[in-house]
Design a protein around this motif. Structure first.
Motif, short mmCIF file in Angstrom:
data_model
loop_
_atom_site.label_atom_id
_atom_site.label_comp_id
_atom_site.label_asym_id
_atom_site.label_seq_id
_atom_site.Cartn_x
_atom_site.Cartn_y
_atom_site.Cartn_z
N ALA A 152 0.85 -1.19 0.00
CA ALA A 152 0.00 0.00 0.00
C ALA A 152 0.88 1.24 0.00
CB ALA A 152 -0.92 0.00 1.22
N ALA A 153 0.35 2.33 -0.54
CA ALA A 153 1.11 3.58 -0.60
C ALA A 153 0.17 4.75 -0.36
CB ALA A 153 1.80 3.72 -1.95
N THR A 154 0.71 5.81 0.20
CA THR A 154 -0.07 7.01 0.42
C THR A 154 0.84 8.21 0.64
OG1 THR A 154 -1.80 8.04 1.77
CG2 THR A 154 -0.23 6.62 2.91
N HIS A 155 0.33 9.40 0.29
CA HIS A 155 1.03 10.65 0.62
C HIS A 155 0.45 11.26 1.89
CE1 HIS A 155 -2.57 12.34 -1.30
NE2 HIS A 155 -2.32 13.43 -0.63
N THR A 156 -0.59 10.63 2.43
CA THR A 156 -1.29 11.14 3.62
C THR A 156 -0.62 10.65 4.90
OG1 THR A 156 -3.39 11.13 2.41
CG2 THR A 156 -3.52 11.16 4.81
N ASN A 157 -0.61 11.51 5.91
CA ASN A 157 -0.15 11.10 7.23
C ASN A 157 -1.26 10.25 7.85
OD1 ASN A 157 0.36 10.97 10.05
ND2 ASN A 157 1.65 12.79 9.91
N LEU A 158 -1.07 8.95 7.85
CA LEU A 158 -2.14 8.04 8.29
C LEU A 158 -2.44 8.17 9.78
CD1 LEU A 158 -1.43 4.79 6.23
CD2 LEU A 158 -3.09 6.61 5.79
N GLU A 159 -1.44 8.53 10.57
CA GLU A 159 -1.71 8.69 12.00
C GLU A 159 -2.64 9.88 12.25
OE1 GLU A 159 2.34 8.79 13.45
OE2 GLU A 159 2.09 6.76 14.24
N GLU A 160 -2.47 10.93 11.44
CA GLU A 160 -3.39 12.07 11.53
C GLU A 160 -4.77 11.67 11.02
OE1 GLU A 160 -2.95 15.30 12.78
OE2 GLU A 160 -1.28 14.19 13.68
N ALA A 161 -4.80 10.86 9.94
CA ALA A 161 -6.08 10.40 9.39
C ALA A 161 -6.83 9.55 10.41
CB ALA A 161 -5.84 9.60 8.12
N ALA A 164 2.94 16.29 15.92
CA ALA A 164 2.49 16.28 14.53
C ALA A 164 2.96 17.54 13.80
CB ALA A 164 0.97 16.15 14.45
N GLN A 165 2.81 18.70 14.50
CA GLN A 165 3.25 19.96 13.90
C GLN A 165 4.77 19.99 13.74
OE1 GLN A 165 1.73 22.31 12.47
NE2 GLN A 165 3.41 23.74 12.21
N ALA A 166 5.49 19.48 14.73
CA ALA A 166 6.96 19.44 14.66
C ALA A 166 7.41 18.57 13.49
CB ALA A 166 7.53 18.91 15.97
N ALA A 167 6.71 17.45 13.29
CA ALA A 167 7.06 16.57 12.17
C ALA A 167 6.86 17.28 10.84
CB ALA A 167 6.20 15.29 12.23
N ARG A 168 5.78 18.08 10.75
CA ARG A 168 5.54 18.83 9.51
C ARG A 168 6.64 19.87 9.28
NH1 ARG A 168 -0.05 18.03 10.72
NH2 ARG A 168 -0.13 19.84 12.10
N LEU A 169 7.08 20.52 10.36
CA LEU A 169 8.16 21.51 10.23
C LEU A 169 9.45 20.86 9.72
CD1 LEU A 169 7.68 23.58 13.52
CD2 LEU A 169 7.24 24.36 11.18
N LEU A 170 9.68 19.62 10.14
CA LEU A 170 10.90 18.91 9.74
C LEU A 170 10.74 18.13 8.44
CD1 LEU A 170 11.91 17.57 13.27
CD2 LEU A 170 13.11 19.33 11.96
N ILE A 173 9.04 15.29 8.01
CA ILE A 173 9.10 13.84 8.21
C ILE A 173 7.77 13.38 8.78
CG2 ILE A 173 11.60 13.78 8.55
CD1 ILE A 173 11.16 13.71 11.56
N ASN A 174 7.56 12.07 8.81
CA ASN A 174 6.34 11.52 9.40
C ASN A 174 6.41 11.60 10.93
OD1 ASN A 174 4.94 10.91 7.12
ND2 ASN A 174 5.68 8.80 7.01
N ARG A 175 5.25 11.64 11.55
CA ARG A 175 5.20 11.73 13.01
C ARG A 175 5.86 10.51 13.65
NH1 ARG A 175 2.23 10.15 17.35
NH2 ARG A 175 1.89 11.71 19.01
N THR A 176 5.64 9.33 13.04
CA THR A 176 6.26 8.11 13.60
C THR A 176 7.78 8.20 13.59
OG1 THR A 176 6.02 7.10 11.42
CG2 THR A 176 4.35 6.57 13.06
#
Length: 467
Positions: A293-302, A444-450, A452-455
């Protein structure tokens, strides 16, 4: 493309490269480098030697270096020689800046044209390896080639770390989840994993691909699970679903986050039980496939938003792969660009020779929000509109020309040297702490700033004991 890792059997079958260059040219370094790839290099100095080699041997390719009298290229393009070349690829090397000569070589059948700089009798070894990677290896039997060669990259590409683990991943049938922004090549990596798995088998296994976001919701269930005749209006005959079609092979679900919740439930049940029940049927069918499976979405946020099932996420996230955005591996932009130019020269019958030095710098400075897909579409447009010659500054859109310079950290190596591992570790810690501080502790916001994914962020924070 960059230099690829080939297995020993593949290396031993690469063959001989013929190179027609000036008598007395030092080929020692070239021979040494190519020997590591399993290639031998034979130099020729006349049309007679060329015809003899073509008649009695099966060279991997012919590299012809234009001479000051500009006669060699004409000799090779004569009918009696051309007919002897058959399927032997010709790589031409002409004097730097000689656009008419380069265009003539392409029009006459050369698979690519390399530059000879002032004082050079042969092209740079790295340029030759890239040309062979792109135009010679693909013609060989794919089972003798590492499928990772499908991935265009530079020798120092960050993708190498991902590519190294693909054989281990391919040896297992465990689910794979590929994460990355749109246009980063997730579908290509899925294909490589499948083909690496194919090479371990004696029988061909199917790969079934579907983009969950490209099919209307009311049709997606039927496409995936199939249906029996009469199960709904318009079901005039039985239809095999893609889950059954993938039996014994690989099912690739692109943009998995776009799958409706009620279908996520059904998919999870199939993954758990190995049984598929078509719409309108009461008879389940046993299936056995490997899911990617593949996605561009942050699944943890979803999951937090209630648009993706947590249990399906954990079922899919057994072997995660995270692909970097193109802006994070700018060293791959030029190899990718050269590849796309050759591809679209063939598709559109154009004769773009290459990219000027200034233009290359501009391409590497741009941030590429659309990633590799945006790069390809830009270069395809230039190929179609320009038709021939080199891609220059004026051929680029304003968005690329006006891109701000890439920000570099003010780091320098002191004369006494550094401990690179320790320095990079401290730099990473600084960036992580800075991002957490700016995000007021919101991971989650910090991951977006960097970027990378939250995980990934959580793992890094845990590893460095950052609270």
């Amino acid at each position: 493309m960059a230099l690829r890792d080939m297995d020993k059997d593949s290396q031993n079958t690469q063959g001989t490269l013929l190179i027609w260059c000036d008598i007395g040219t030092d080929l020692g370094d070239l021979r040494c480098t190519f020997a590591k790839q399993g290639w031998t290099v034979d130099a020729i100095a006349s049309k007679g030697e060329l015809l003899h080699n073509l008649e009695h041997h099966s060279p991997m390719c012919l590299i012809i270096c234009d001479d000051p009298e500009r006669t060699r290229l004409e000799v090779v393009l004569n009918n009696d020689v051309t007919s002897s070349l058959d399927d032997v690829p010709v790589i031409a090397a002409v004097r730097q800046g000689d656009v008419p000569r380069s265009v003539k070589a392409m029009q006459s059948g050369a698979v690519t044209v390399l530059e000879l700089r002032a004082g050079e009798c042969i092209p740079k070894t790295s340029s030759l390896i890239q040309a062979i990677d792109e135009h010679v290896r693909p013609a060989q039997d794919w089972r003798n080639i590492d499928p990772r060669d499908l991935i265009v990259r530079a020798p120092d590409s960050p993708l190498l770390g991902v590519l190294e683990v693909l054989p281990q991943i391919a040896r297992s049938d465990a689910p794979v989840l590929i994460l990355g922004e749109s246009g980063t090549g997730k579908d290509l990596f899925a294909k490589v994993i499948h083909e690496l798995g194919e090479q371990r088998d004696t029988e061909s296994r199917p790969m079934i691909s579907i983009n969950c976001g490209a099919i209307p919701e009311n049709l997606l269930e039927s496409e995936l699970f199939g249906h029996v005749k009469g199960s709904f209006t318009g079901a005039h005959e039985d239809q095999l679903g893609l889950l059954q079609a993938a039996d014994g092979g690989t099912l690739f679900l692109d943009e998995i986050a776009e799958m409706p919740m009620h279908l996520q439930v059904k998919l999870l049940r199939v993954l758990q039980d190995g049984m598929v029940t078509p719409i309108g049927s009461r008879e389940p069918t046993k299936v056995n496939f490997r899911i990617i499976a593949a996605t561009h979405t942050n699944l943890e946020e979803a999951i937090k938003l209630g648009t993706f099932r947590e249990d399906l996420f954990y079922r899919l996230n057994v072997l995660p792969i995270e692909l970097p955005a193109l802006r994070d591996h700018p060293q791959d932009i030029i190899p990718l660009g050269d590849f796309f130019i050759q591809k679209h020269n063939a598709n559109h019958n154009t004769n773009i020779v290459g990219i000027t030095h200034e233009t290359r710098s501009l391409l590497k400075r741009y941030q590429w929000p659309g990633n590799i897909r945006e790069l390809e579409h830009l270069l395809e447009r230039v190929c179609v509109m320009k038709q021939s010659g080199f891609i220059e500054r004026d051929d680029l859109p304003e968005s690329v020309l006006n891109a701000p310079p890439v920000v570099h950290f003010g780091l320098d190596v002191p004369s006494e040297g550094i401990d690179m591992t320790d320095t990079l570790d401290r730099l990473e810690r600084t960036l992580l702490e800075s991002a957490i501080k700016k995000a007021d502790g919101n991971k989650a916001q910090a991951a977006r700033l960097l970027g990378i994914n939250r995980t990934t962020l959580v793992e890094k924070l845990k590893r460095k004991n950052i609270s």
